[in-house]
Write a protein that holds these residues in place. Sequence first.
Motif, short mmCIF file in Angstrom:
data_model
loop_
_atom_site.label_atom_id
_atom_site.label_comp_id
_atom_site.label_asym_id
_atom_site.label_seq_id
_atom_site.Cartn_x
_atom_site.Cartn_y
_atom_site.Cartn_z
N GLY A 132 24.07 6.66 36.68
CA GLY A 132 24.05 5.23 36.42
C GLY A 132 22.93 4.81 35.49
N ASP A 133 21.81 5.54 35.50
CA ASP A 133 20.69 5.16 34.65
C ASP A 133 20.56 6.06 33.43
OD1 ASP A 133 20.10 7.33 36.20
OD2 ASP A 133 18.00 6.82 36.48
N VAL A 134 21.48 7.01 33.24
CA VAL A 134 21.43 7.92 32.10
C VAL A 134 22.17 7.28 30.93
CG1 VAL A 134 22.17 10.19 31.26
CG2 VAL A 134 21.36 9.93 33.59
N GLU A 135 21.68 7.53 29.74
CA GLU A 135 22.33 6.99 28.55
C GLU A 135 23.70 7.63 28.40
OE1 GLU A 135 21.57 6.74 23.76
OE2 GLU A 135 19.92 7.25 25.08
N VAL A 136 24.72 6.84 28.30
CA VAL A 136 26.10 7.33 28.32
C VAL A 136 26.44 8.12 27.08
CG1 VAL A 136 28.52 6.61 28.42
CG2 VAL A 136 26.81 5.42 29.77
N VAL A 137 25.89 7.78 25.95
CA VAL A 137 26.25 8.44 24.70
C VAL A 137 25.89 9.91 24.74
CG1 VAL A 137 25.81 8.50 22.22
CG2 VAL A 137 25.99 6.32 23.40
N THR A 138 24.71 10.26 25.22
CA THR A 138 24.33 11.66 25.26
C THR A 138 25.12 12.40 26.32
OG1 THR A 138 22.53 11.18 26.79
CG2 THR A 138 22.01 11.20 24.44
N PHE A 139 25.51 11.72 27.40
CA PHE A 139 26.28 12.36 28.45
C PHE A 139 27.68 12.71 27.95
CE2 PHE A 139 29.15 11.95 32.12
CZ PHE A 139 28.67 13.01 32.87
N LEU A 140 28.33 11.77 27.28
CA LEU A 140 29.67 12.01 26.79
C LEU A 140 29.70 12.97 25.61
CD1 LEU A 140 31.23 8.44 26.96
CD2 LEU A 140 31.62 10.35 28.49
N LYS A 141 28.60 13.09 24.94
CA LYS A 141 28.55 13.95 23.76
C LYS A 141 28.75 15.42 24.16
CE LYS A 141 25.49 14.79 19.84
NZ LYS A 141 24.21 14.45 19.26
N THR A 142 28.24 15.82 25.30
CA THR A 142 28.32 17.23 25.68
C THR A 142 29.31 17.49 26.80
OG1 THR A 142 26.51 16.93 27.26
CG2 THR A 142 25.94 17.66 25.04
N TRP A 143 29.83 16.48 27.47
CA TRP A 143 30.70 16.70 28.62
C TRP A 143 32.11 17.07 28.15
CZ3 TRP A 143 30.16 17.53 33.58
CH2 TRP A 143 31.26 17.44 34.40
N VAL B 193 39.80 12.84 41.64
CA VAL B 193 39.27 12.38 40.35
C VAL B 193 38.54 11.06 40.53
CG1 VAL B 193 39.97 11.47 38.10
CG2 VAL B 193 40.88 13.64 38.89
N ARG B 194 39.13 10.14 41.33
CA ARG B 194 38.45 8.88 41.60
C ARG B 194 37.13 9.11 42.32
NH1 ARG B 194 43.64 7.17 43.14
NH2 ARG B 194 43.04 7.35 45.33
N LEU B 195 37.13 10.02 43.31
CA LEU B 195 35.87 10.33 44.02
C LEU B 195 34.83 10.92 43.08
CD1 LEU B 195 37.07 11.87 47.40
CD2 LEU B 195 35.92 9.69 47.04
N LEU B 196 35.28 11.82 42.19
CA LEU B 196 34.35 12.44 41.24
C LEU B 196 33.79 11.41 40.28
CD1 LEU B 196 33.06 15.02 40.11
CD2 LEU B 196 35.08 15.27 38.67
N LYS B 197 34.64 10.51 39.78
CA LYS B 197 34.15 9.48 38.87
C LYS B 197 33.14 8.57 39.56
CE LYS B 197 38.01 9.18 35.68
NZ LYS B 197 39.08 8.33 35.16
N ARG B 198 33.43 8.21 40.81
CA ARG B 198 32.50 7.36 41.55
C ARG B 198 31.18 8.09 41.78
NH1 ARG B 198 34.03 6.06 47.36
NH2 ARG B 198 36.07 6.09 46.41
N HIS B 199 31.26 9.36 42.12
CA HIS B 199 30.05 10.15 42.35
C HIS B 199 29.25 10.31 41.07
CE1 HIS B 199 27.45 13.02 44.32
NE2 HIS B 199 27.69 13.90 43.38
N MET B 200 29.94 10.59 39.95
CA MET B 200 29.25 10.75 38.67
C MET B 200 28.63 9.44 38.22
SD MET B 200 29.31 13.88 37.94
CE MET B 200 28.67 13.82 36.31
#
Length: 78
Positions: A47-58, A35-42
């Motif tokens: 890193g440059d994507v807007e977080v709000v739209t990413f969390l909205k669909t994930w 999970v730590r590796l996946l979070k670091r990779h994601m």
Amino acid sequence: MTTLMLCIAAGLLLAWVIHLKLKISAQRRRQEHFVRLLKRHMSTLTGDVEVVTFLKTWGKKVQCDEVDTSWTQRRDAK
């Protein structure tokens, strides 16, 4: 004799339960590591994507923007 066999069976069962608990603990540590590796990779990928739209669909039901359909004519309306 029966008491001895029951004690041996109980001891083997206890050893088996302890073994399973150790395996579960090892799997949990491995999962946390992945999970730590996946979070670091994601975070590096997004890193440059807007977080709000990413969390909205994930991992959640996709929420579509509301569309104004008041101009459409309903079939049952006269």
